[in-house]
Motif scaffolding. Sequence first.
Motif, mmCIF file in Angstrom:
data_model
loop_
_atom_site.group_PDB
_atom_site.id
_atom_site.type_symbol
_atom_site.label_atom_id
_atom_site.label_comp_id
_atom_site.label_asym_id
_atom_site.label_seq_id
_atom_site.Cartn_x
_atom_site.Cartn_y
_atom_site.Cartn_z
ATOM 1 N N ALA A 1 105.410 -71.812 97.537
ATOM 2 C CA ALA A 1 106.460 -71.351 98.616
ATOM 3 C C ALA A 1 106.023 -70.418 99.470
ATOM 4 C CB ALA A 1 107.856 -71.155 97.939
ATOM 5 N N PRO A 2 106.577 -70.446 100.652
ATOM 6 C CA PRO A 2 106.312 -69.082 101.503
ATOM 7 C C PRO A 2 106.493 -67.939 101.065
ATOM 8 C CG PRO A 2 106.875 -71.163 102.937
ATOM 9 C CD PRO A 2 107.153 -71.302 101.486
ATOM 10 N N GLY A 3 105.775 -66.994 100.855
ATOM 11 C CA GLY A 3 106.201 -65.656 100.274
ATOM 12 C C GLY A 3 105.606 -65.431 98.817
ATOM 13 N N CYS A 4 105.379 -66.604 98.342
ATOM 14 C CA CYS A 4 104.669 -66.606 96.769
ATOM 15 C C CYS A 4 103.554 -67.077 96.669
ATOM 16 C CB CYS A 4 105.700 -67.598 95.890
ATOM 17 S SG CYS A 4 107.425 -66.953 95.881
ATOM 18 N N TYR B 1 94.679 -63.143 79.823
ATOM 19 C CA TYR B 1 95.154 -64.498 79.353
ATOM 20 C C TYR B 1 96.715 -64.607 79.593
ATOM 21 C CZ TYR B 1 90.905 -65.380 76.733
ATOM 22 O OH TYR B 1 89.560 -65.793 76.108
ATOM 23 N N THR B 2 97.237 -63.561 79.818
ATOM 24 C CA THR B 2 98.844 -63.533 80.238
ATOM 25 C C THR B 2 98.987 -62.779 81.459
ATOM 26 O OG1 THR B 2 99.384 -63.777 78.108
ATOM 27 C CG2 THR B 2 101.228 -63.031 79.880
ATOM 28 N N ASN B 3 99.476 -63.418 82.645
ATOM 29 C CA ASN B 3 99.566 -62.660 83.870
ATOM 30 C C ASN B 3 101.200 -62.854 84.386
ATOM 31 O OD1 ASN B 3 96.496 -62.333 84.935
ATOM 32 N ND2 ASN B 3 96.671 -64.058 83.696
ATOM 33 N N ASN B 4 101.863 -61.857 84.815
ATOM 34 C CA ASN B 4 103.000 -62.101 85.689
ATOM 35 C C ASN B 4 102.915 -61.436 87.144
ATOM 36 O OD1 ASN B 4 104.430 -63.045 83.234
ATOM 37 N ND2 ASN B 4 104.464 -60.951 82.511
ATOM 38 N N PHE B 5 103.400 -62.193 88.079
ATOM 39 C CA PHE B 5 103.336 -61.795 89.377
ATOM 40 C C PHE B 5 104.975 -61.842 89.986
ATOM 41 C CE2 PHE B 5 99.364 -63.749 88.237
ATOM 42 C CZ PHE B 5 98.252 -62.894 88.521
ATOM 43 N N PRO B 6 105.360 -60.819 90.603
ATOM 44 C CA PRO B 6 106.695 -61.009 91.393
ATOM 45 C C PRO B 6 106.428 -61.717 92.711
ATOM 46 C CG PRO B 6 106.099 -58.753 91.398
ATOM 47 C CD PRO B 6 104.948 -59.671 90.467
ATOM 48 N N CYS B 7 107.460 -62.503 93.121
ATOM 49 C CA CYS B 7 107.180 -62.865 94.588
ATOM 50 C C CYS B 7 108.585 -62.986 95.114
ATOM 51 C CB CYS B 7 106.381 -64.322 94.755
ATOM 52 S SG CYS B 7 107.176 -65.591 94.109
ATOM 53 N N THR B 8 108.668 -63.239 96.542
ATOM 54 C CA THR B 8 109.895 -63.303 97.050
ATOM 55 C C THR B 8 109.915 -64.430 97.799
ATOM 56 O OG1 THR B 8 110.557 -61.060 96.978
ATOM 57 C CG2 THR B 8 111.801 -62.150 98.441
ATOM 58 N N PRO B 9 110.371 -65.678 97.763
ATOM 59 C CA PRO B 9 110.321 -66.830 98.611
ATOM 60 C C PRO B 9 111.227 -66.804 99.787
ATOM 61 C CG PRO B 9 111.664 -67.544 96.733
ATOM 62 C CD PRO B 9 111.158 -66.108 96.296
ATOM 63 N N SER B 10 110.425 -66.893 100.952
ATOM 64 C CA SER B 10 111.400 -66.923 102.331
ATOM 65 C C SER B 10 111.883 -68.145 102.937
ATOM 66 C CB SER B 10 110.399 -66.360 103.369
ATOM 67 O OG SER B 10 109.328 -67.005 103.478
ATOM 68 N N SER B 11 111.640 -69.277 102.472
ATOM 69 C CA SER B 11 111.975 -70.592 102.828
ATOM 70 C C SER B 11 112.764 -71.371 101.757
ATOM 71 C CB SER B 11 111.268 -71.210 103.799
ATOM 72 O OG SER B 11 110.644 -70.468 104.811
ATOM 73 N N SER B 12 113.767 -72.156 102.358
ATOM 74 C CA SER B 12 114.356 -72.837 100.999
ATOM 75 C C SER B 12 113.739 -74.108 101.006
ATOM 76 C CB SER B 12 115.907 -73.120 101.659
ATOM 77 O OG SER B 12 116.153 -73.780 102.651
ATOM 78 N N GLY C 1 115.041 -65.318 99.580
ATOM 79 C CA GLY C 1 114.952 -63.909 99.955
ATOM 80 C C GLY C 1 115.263 -63.114 98.798
ATOM 81 N N THR C 2 115.414 -63.687 97.621
ATOM 82 C CA THR C 2 115.465 -63.039 96.244
ATOM 83 C C THR C 2 114.307 -63.202 95.540
ATOM 84 O OG1 THR C 2 117.807 -63.631 96.061
ATOM 85 C CG2 THR C 2 116.869 -63.032 94.198
ATOM 86 N N GLN C 3 114.122 -62.215 94.404
ATOM 87 C CA GLN C 3 112.624 -61.931 93.904
ATOM 88 C C GLN C 3 112.706 -63.112 92.766
ATOM 89 O OE1 GLN C 3 110.967 -58.566 91.586
ATOM 90 N NE2 GLN C 3 110.182 -58.314 93.502
ATOM 91 N N THR C 4 111.659 -63.793 92.549
ATOM 92 C CA THR C 4 111.275 -64.291 91.381
ATOM 93 C C THR C 4 109.949 -63.898 90.621
ATOM 94 O OG1 THR C 4 111.104 -66.619 90.227
ATOM 95 C CG2 THR C 4 110.228 -66.309 92.261
ATOM 96 N N GLN C 5 110.043 -64.128 89.308
ATOM 97 C CA GLN C 5 108.859 -63.942 88.428
ATOM 98 C C GLN C 5 107.967 -65.009 88.039
ATOM 99 O OE1 GLN C 5 108.599 -60.530 88.053
ATOM 100 N NE2 GLN C 5 106.760 -60.308 86.656
ATOM 101 N N ILE C 6 106.503 -65.039 88.572
ATOM 102 C CA ILE C 6 105.531 -65.982 88.305
ATOM 103 C C ILE C 6 104.780 -65.500 87.025
ATOM 104 C CG2 ILE C 6 103.682 -67.380 88.877
ATOM 105 C CD1 ILE C 6 104.545 -66.755 91.719
ATOM 106 N N SER C 7 105.075 -66.433 85.974
ATOM 107 C CA SER C 7 104.313 -66.209 84.826
ATOM 108 C C SER C 7 103.119 -67.444 84.556
ATOM 109 C CB SER C 7 105.363 -66.330 83.537
ATOM 110 O OG SER C 7 106.224 -65.333 83.499
ATOM 111 N N LEU C 8 101.922 -66.686 84.135
ATOM 112 C CA LEU C 8 100.649 -67.584 84.327
ATOM 113 C C LEU C 8 100.119 -67.115 83.005
ATOM 114 C CD1 LEU C 8 98.762 -69.467 85.467
ATOM 115 C CD2 LEU C 8 97.708 -67.558 86.725
#
Length: 225
Positions: free
Chosen positions: A91-94, A106-117, A66-73
């Motif tokens: 993960a579900p939600g990401c 060449y650089t990408n950042n996506f926020p996501c909020t995983p819903s399941s542990s 339920g907490t947001q994390t940042q995906i860096s690609l």
Amino acid sequence: MFGTADERARRHRSVLAAVLIVLLLVGSAFGILGSITPTKAPSIRLAAEGTFTVSLSFSPNPVPAGTQTQISLSFTSGGSSPFTVWVNGSAPGCAPPTQPFTTPNYTNNFPCTPSSSGSYNVHLDAIDSSGYKASTSNTLTVSTGGGGCTSNCGGSGSGNSTGGFAIPDSLVATMFMFVMIFFAGLFALAGGVIAMAVLISRRLRQLTEAMKPPEQAPPESKPPS
């Protein structure tokens, strides 16, 4: 004289035929040799000119559900934009909205909020516009926390709950054993009563037969005097 002329003519024809055959053989040999192209060494594509690498990271990691994390690609400069990306095991939600998705950056950042542990091994495959492929993977750990609901999150409601009466497990086991002993004794008693009834009826039959008077012998028949 005519025979000598004919013989000379035959020799000329034979020599001419032999010359023609030799010319045909030589021409065929040159034609075959000309049709064979020399083999060339295959061109080797240098790795530095076309290959590329891709990296994947999460911040923060681990992250509560339920907490947001940042995906860096990010892609190295060896690849040719745009890049087509496939993501598996997220993960579900990401998970990405489309599969695959295309990015020119060449650089990408996506926020996501995983819903399941859980622990998710996210695998990524990427292909650039030149057809080169790169792969990578990283583990995202989602813990159970106060950041969001992780199970049984289908509805909401209000009400008062009271602690109901709960029978201890030991008492349940004792009652079950008592019921089993009671029914076993009941079946044993019923079997004893039936056996006693059969024995009494047999004994009464024997006494009845013993109390019967003895049968009298029939009178002897005598011949007429």
